[in-house]
Design an enzyme around this catalytic site. Structure first.
Site, short mmCIF file in Angstrom:
data_model
loop_
_atom_site.label_atom_id
_atom_site.label_comp_id
_atom_site.label_asym_id
_atom_site.label_seq_id
_atom_site.Cartn_x
_atom_site.Cartn_y
_atom_site.Cartn_z
CE1 TYR A 149 -3.26 2.65 0.59
CE2 TYR A 149 -2.16 3.40 3.31
CZ TYR A 149 -3.62 3.49 1.60
OH TYR A 149 -4.10 4.68 1.57
CG ASP A 244 5.55 4.10 0.58
OD1 ASP A 244 6.32 4.49 2.20
OD2 ASP A 244 4.83 3.63 0.72
CE LYS A 272 0.36 4.70 8.64
NZ LYS A 272 0.52 3.54 6.82
#
Ligand code: PLP
Length: 434
Positions: A149, A244, A272
């Site tokens: 994702y 990522d 995050k």
């Protein structure tokens, strides 16, 4: 499973109220509990490793806002930094020192990274990294892996992990085919497929993007050789490699997975953890690539709230605490402790559950086969069992991710007593489901 009406009356009431004015009652789909059934808990407050819901019940939190809260909720030093920063203004729309301070910490930590630019989410970080990769190479194609994702930008919303796997949709409505026409999707763990694609279209590929520890479809630990192959193939064909690290960055090591595996990508994305619970994303790489960005170069990228002083203060304080308190060592210790404690309980379960872990990330996989490396779907039976486990754990005061395809997140706030509570709750819960 659906008796939440009686168990969580206040959350139920808020959910109904939310559904009137917010689609599905939530601002991010996995929060809606669709994969596990029941009513989403509305959270009233949180502190350390605990969430308190609208009905006043306390839960041991194993989600940590999907990994953002590596120090736990409302860490006093982070809260002070946020309060103090906001007293001096919440946004300037002009540069401030805090941006330099967070950038310096990231550049000093991540292998090969010379410059970083901040945005307000992981989605934006990936979108922008891909734009600059395309500008730098003058090529169009992007390669991603099934099960990874990378946020909800149109051209990446293909075979994209938990939210989508959970709902069984391979992609999203509202994304024209022309938008994903430049995206190629490969299976993880398959060097031959990578070689084959590059053999066919290598001269058109701008970048390969991967979560080097894929953590959005359970936890699909990759072989180092596979990541090394990506490094080698992209270099050979003049394409860029993008890690990522929105989840893994500053969680699995100070230098992310790049440091752990000793492989330096051309670009890396963050989110995050680097915001310490505030909305921050970032992308960075070598100066020669990053200088393509406006105002120096021809690649436009911007943001009204990018480098926001309050969010920067939260990120700086979070990273400083991690560095000062040998955070990554302690996170590995607590992860190992959870593993030791849960393994015998899982082994005694009436159906197969496999434990997969990378540092402070762990996943109880309900797949029949052990530790998958690719994005395989679970059986309907397995998903049903996870739903039952989720609710049995909730009844025992443990908040697991509301999807069988999501990993659990530990933080520096978790203690040995929490591991005991988790183990006990799991033992009791498993005894209740078949
Ligand atoms: C969460 C996540 C994103 C998207 O970040 P948002 O802040 O939710 O936009 C991108 N990539 C990975 C690997 C993620 O886990």
């Amino acid at each position: 499973m659906n008796n939440s009406v009686t168990k969580h009356p206040r959350s139920q009431e808020l959910y109904e109220r939310a559904c009137r004015v917010i689609p599905g009652g939530v601002n991010s789909p996995v929060r809606a509990f669709k994969a596990v059934g029941g009513t989403p808990l509305f959270i009233q407050r949180a502190s350390g490793q605990h969430l308190v819901d609208a009905d006043g019940r306390t839960y041991l939190d194993l989600v940590g806002s999907w990994g953002a809260l590596i120090l736990g909720h409302s860490h006093p030093a982070v809260v002070s930094a946020i309060v103090e920063a906001s007293r001096s203004g919440t946004t300037y729309g002009a540069p401030c020192v805090a941006e330099i301070e967070l950038a310096e910490r990231i550049v000093a930590s991540y292998p090969g990274l010379e410059q970083v630019r901040f945005v307000s989410s992981g989605t934006e970080a990936v979108m922008s990294a891909i734009r600059v990769a395309r500008a730098f190479t003058g090529r169009d194609l992007i390669v991603k892996f099934s099960g990874c994702y990378h946020g909800h930008a149109d051209h990446l919303l293909v075979a994209a992990g938990s939210g989508l796997a959970t709902f069984g949709t391979p992609s999203s409505a509202g994304v024209p085919e022309a938008f994903t026409a430049c995206t190629r999707v490969l299976p993880l763990d398959d060097e031959a497929a990578v070689e084959e694609l590059f053999g066919r279209e290598g001269a058109r590929i701008a970048a390969v993007i991967i979560e080097p520890v894929p953590a959005n479809h359970g936890l699909l630990l990759q072989r180092r050789e596979f990541l090394q192959k990506l490094r080698e193939v992209t270099r050979r064909h003049g394409a860029l490699l993008i890690f990522d690290e929105v989840i893994s960055g500053f969680r699995l090591a100070r230098g992310g997975v790049a440091e752990l595996v000793g492989i330096v990508p051309d670009l890396a994305t963050f989110g995050k953890v680097i915001g310490g619970g505030m909305p921050v994303g970032g992308f960075g790489g070598g100066r020669h690539i990053m200088q393509r960005l406006a105002p120096l170069g021809d690649t436009y990228q911007a943001g009204t709230l990018s480098g926001n002083p309050v969010a920067m203060a939260s990120g700086i304080t979070t990273l400083d605490i991690l560095i000062r308190e040998s955070g990554w060592e302690r996170l590995e210790q607590i992860g190992a402790q959870v593993e030791r404690s849960l393994l015998p309980v899982l082994a005694a379960a009436p159906f197969p559950i496999h434990f997969v872990r990378a540092g402070s990330l762990f996943w109880m996989s309900f797949h029949d086969a052990a530790a998958p490396r690719t994005a395989a779907s679970m059986s309907p039976k397995a998903l049903e069992r996870y739903g039952a486990l989720f609710h049995a754990m909730l009844d025992r005061g443990v908040y697991l991710p509301p999807s069988a395809y999501e990993a659990c997140f530990l933080s520096l706030a978790h203690t040995s007593a929490d591991v005991e509570q988790l183990t006990r709750a799991l033992r009791e819960s498993l005894a209740m489901i078949q």
